[in-house]
Design a protein around this motif. Structure first.
Motif: not given
Length: 315
Positions: A68, A72, A88, A104, A108
């Motif tokens: 993650n 990012v 993403t 999830r 994010i």
């Protein structure tokens, strides 16, 4: 005027890459990433430190958190170079788990917001399975915008429109690949080029359906194999294009005309269609190309995610 500049007057141009050093040269509005592109990028010397840094800082929290953070980090670097949004992707292993996909995606977005990025500058990419589409519907209701990827069929597009997702990414090149492989020696490249390309036809049918019936979801053609597929979709809401093809467009001054037009689409006789879960699954099952390419695409993204995790373990 080169073709890239001409295309920008008709369509929002998006860069499809994890190699953010290449982005500035083409001045796209948005950018898209995926596990395969991130894997490719971190194996280059100029990006290797991003993976090592993510592992050093967050390795104790497990691979999911390192992943993650890495995604990012790439997204934030890209956002410094573009005025618009970055896409993403959630872990493709969650493609059939609505709850895990929602969780999830929220994580994010939390990480992006921790870096000072506004939620409207991020699109969460989710595979266009039934479960993924339902996750996207919930996220959109929470104000988290989504990009439904690995989209190969009209049925997937219809369900995404019903879910009011922000954007879909129909995969032009992979549709083309399937039909070309299936035809074998009988494939006529010239006859199946441009507006006759099966991938182009798929995107056109979705675009026209959405515009005819006032579906607000944005259509972003993706996965291109050649410039002809791109120019045949000039006028689409967005097109996400690899740096190699962006360079070819920038180097050409061939004329470019609008191929898709929302106003014209409104005049067409296109019946309205809806899907519940049963009719969606049946329609997808009836489409051999879409069924095979969706499964193949998820497997490929999973394989590259696992390779990326292997690099993390070795860092």
């Amino acid at each position: 005027m080169n073709q890239l500049d001409a295309l920008k007057q008709l369509t929002t141009v998006v860069a499809d890459t994890g190699d953010f050093n290449q982005i500035a040269a083409y001045a796209p509005q948005d950018a898209t990433t995926n596990p395969s592109l991130i894997l490719k990028a971190v194996q280059k010397p100029e990006y290797a430190h991003l993976l090592k840094d993510a592992v050093a800082r967050h390795g104790a929290q497990g691979l999911d958190e390192v992943m993650n953070r890495l995604l990012v980090r790439f997204g934030c670097e890209i956002l410094r170079l573009i005025p618009g949004r970055v896409s993403t992707e959630v872990d493709a292993r969650l493609s059939f788990d609505t709850e895990a996909t929602v969780d999830r995606a929220r994580r994010i977005i939390d990480l992006y917001q921790g870096e000072g990025v506004h939620v409207d500058r991020v699109l969460i990419k989710i595979a266009s399975t039934w479960e993924g589409i339902q996750a996207a519907a919930r996220l959109e209701q929470e104000g988290i915008h989504t990009n439904l990827t690995l989209l190969f069929s009209f049925a997937q597009a219809v369900a995404c429109g019903q879910a009011r997702v922000q954007l879909i990414s129909p995969f032009v090149g992979r549709i083309y690949d399937w039909y070309k492989k299936t035809a074998g020696a009988g494939w006529d490249e010239a006859a199946m080029a441009g507006s006759n390309d099966p991938g182009v036809r798929s995107v056109r049918s979705i675009f026209e359906f959405y515009k005819k019936h006032g579906v607000a979801t944005e259509v972003m053609g993706a996965s291109f194999r050649n410039v002809g597929q791109i120019t045949a979709l000039a006028g689409c809401d967005l097109l996400t294009i690899s740096p190699d093809l962006l360079a070819q467009l920038a180097a050409s001054e061939a004329p470019l005309t609008k191929a898709l037009d929302a106003t014209t689409a409104k005049t067409l006789d296109i019946p309205f269609v809806t899907h519940d879960e049963a009719s969606f699954r049946f329609a997808l099952n009836e489409d051999a190309m879409a069924t095979e390419k969706l499964a193949e695409g998820i497997r490929a993204f999973v394989a590259d995610t696992i390779k990326l995790e292997g690099l993390m373990k070795a860092a």
